[in-house]
Design a protein around this motif. Structure first.
Motif, PDB file in Angstrom:
ATOM      1  N   ILE A 127      62.604  13.344  77.583  1.00  0.00           N
ATOM      2  CA  ILE A 127      61.872  12.930  76.320  1.00  0.00           C
ATOM      3  C   ILE A 127      61.872  12.645  75.480  1.00  0.00           C
ATOM      4  O   ILE A 127      60.944  11.693  75.746  1.00  0.00           O
ATOM      5  CB  ILE A 127      61.607  14.454  76.083  1.00  0.00           C
ATOM      6  CG1 ILE A 127      61.098  15.442  77.496  1.00  0.00           C
ATOM      7  CG2 ILE A 127      60.328  14.911  75.400  1.00  0.00           C
ATOM      8  CD1 ILE A 127      61.385  17.413  77.379  1.00  0.00           C
ATOM      9  N   THR A 128      63.793  12.298  74.969  1.00  0.00           N
ATOM     10  CA  THR A 128      64.244  11.876  73.614  1.00  0.00           C
ATOM     11  C   THR A 128      63.322  10.497  74.345  1.00  0.00           C
ATOM     12  O   THR A 128      63.017   9.188  73.326  1.00  0.00           O
ATOM     13  CB  THR A 128      64.765  11.780  73.154  1.00  0.00           C
ATOM     14  OG1 THR A 128      64.967  13.850  73.183  1.00  0.00           O
ATOM     15  CG2 THR A 128      65.378  11.465  72.308  1.00  0.00           C
ATOM     16  N   VAL A 133      61.010   8.435  68.471  1.00  0.00           N
ATOM     17  CA  VAL A 133      62.062   9.258  67.179  1.00  0.00           C
ATOM     18  C   VAL A 133      62.955   9.302  67.582  1.00  0.00           C
ATOM     19  O   VAL A 133      64.049   9.335  68.361  1.00  0.00           O
ATOM     20  CB  VAL A 133      61.065  10.249  66.585  1.00  0.00           C
ATOM     21  CG1 VAL A 133      59.401   9.762  66.143  1.00  0.00           C
ATOM     22  CG2 VAL A 133      60.492  11.067  68.270  1.00  0.00           C
ATOM     23  N   SER A 134      63.654  10.209  66.589  1.00  0.00           N
ATOM     24  CA  SER A 134      64.922  11.054  66.699  1.00  0.00           C
ATOM     25  C   SER A 134      65.175  12.031  67.641  1.00  0.00           C
ATOM     26  O   SER A 134      64.501  12.453  68.015  1.00  0.00           O
ATOM     27  CB  SER A 134      65.649  10.705  65.319  1.00  0.00           C
ATOM     28  OG  SER A 134      65.184  11.905  64.934  1.00  0.00           O
ATOM     29  N   GLN A 147      63.820  19.246  67.568  1.00  0.00           N
ATOM     30  CA  GLN A 147      63.069  20.400  66.566  1.00  0.00           C
ATOM     31  C   GLN A 147      61.300  20.373  67.034  1.00  0.00           C
ATOM     32  O   GLN A 147      61.392  21.690  67.566  1.00  0.00           O
ATOM     33  CB  GLN A 147      62.721  19.770  64.977  1.00  0.00           C
ATOM     34  CG  GLN A 147      63.825  19.808  64.255  1.00  0.00           C
ATOM     35  CD  GLN A 147      64.366  21.148  64.484  1.00  0.00           C
ATOM     36  OE1 GLN A 147      65.256  21.705  64.646  1.00  0.00           O
ATOM     37  NE2 GLN A 147      62.944  22.173  63.708  1.00  0.00           N
ATOM     38  N   HIS A 148      60.723  19.761  67.972  1.00  0.00           N
ATOM     39  CA  HIS A 148      59.879  19.688  68.433  1.00  0.00           C
ATOM     40  C   HIS A 148      59.663  20.255  69.341  1.00  0.00           C
ATOM     41  O   HIS A 148      58.691  21.741  70.224  1.00  0.00           O
ATOM     42  CB  HIS A 148      59.008  18.007  69.335  1.00  0.00           C
ATOM     43  CG  HIS A 148      58.745  17.642  68.096  1.00  0.00           C
ATOM     44  ND1 HIS A 148      57.423  17.884  66.996  1.00  0.00           N
ATOM     45  CD2 HIS A 148      59.097  16.582  67.572  1.00  0.00           C
ATOM     46  CE1 HIS A 148      57.259  17.341  66.047  1.00  0.00           C
ATOM     47  NE2 HIS A 148      57.903  16.059  65.936  1.00  0.00           N
ATOM     48  N   LEU A 149      61.075  20.177  70.116  1.00  0.00           N
ATOM     49  CA  LEU A 149      61.018  21.131  71.506  1.00  0.00           C
ATOM     50  C   LEU A 149      61.512  22.966  71.116  1.00  0.00           C
ATOM     51  O   LEU A 149      61.064  23.701  72.357  1.00  0.00           O
ATOM     52  CB  LEU A 149      62.086  20.514  72.748  1.00  0.00           C
ATOM     53  CG  LEU A 149      61.643  19.553  73.533  1.00  0.00           C
ATOM     54  CD1 LEU A 149      63.352  18.617  73.670  1.00  0.00           C
ATOM     55  CD2 LEU A 149      61.024  19.768  74.444  1.00  0.00           C
TER      56      LEU A 149
END
Length: 102
Positions: A25-26, A31-32, A38-40
């Protein structure tokens, strides 16, 4: 709301296609890793995704129960809008001299 953020909406779309590891996903964002984490976390707290730990990997999937709850909420809100729009349409259809009396 968990889906107010476009990054989280995109994550949900990606997980709709298949389960993905956090690293996968990353890799699809600019983005970092901590930001994606944090989104997850927000999506998991909202009940929209589940996580399975497999060794060092965390595999994320859509949570059907959470999505059903979200869909129920959308139907409820849509019902409010439909009722309000129906009232507005009836009011606008009234002859000009009847408007203003509600």
């Amino acid at each position: 709301m968990a889906l107010a953020d476009p990054t989280r909406r995109r994550i949900i779309e990606m997980l709709g296609e298949s389960a993905l590891a956090a690293g996968e996903i990353t890799a699809r964002f600019e983005v970092s890793a901590p930001a994606i984490s944090q989104h997850l976390k927000v999506l998991k707290a909202a009940g929209l995704v589940t996580v399975e730990v497999s060794g060092q990997r965390r595999i994320y999937r859509l949570d059907p129960e959470g999505l059903e709850a979200f869909e129920a909420w959308v139907r409820q809100v849509r019902g409010f809008w439909n009722a309000g729009l129906d009232r507005l349409e009836r009011e606008l259809a009234k002859p000009e001299d009847d408007k203003g009396e509600m």
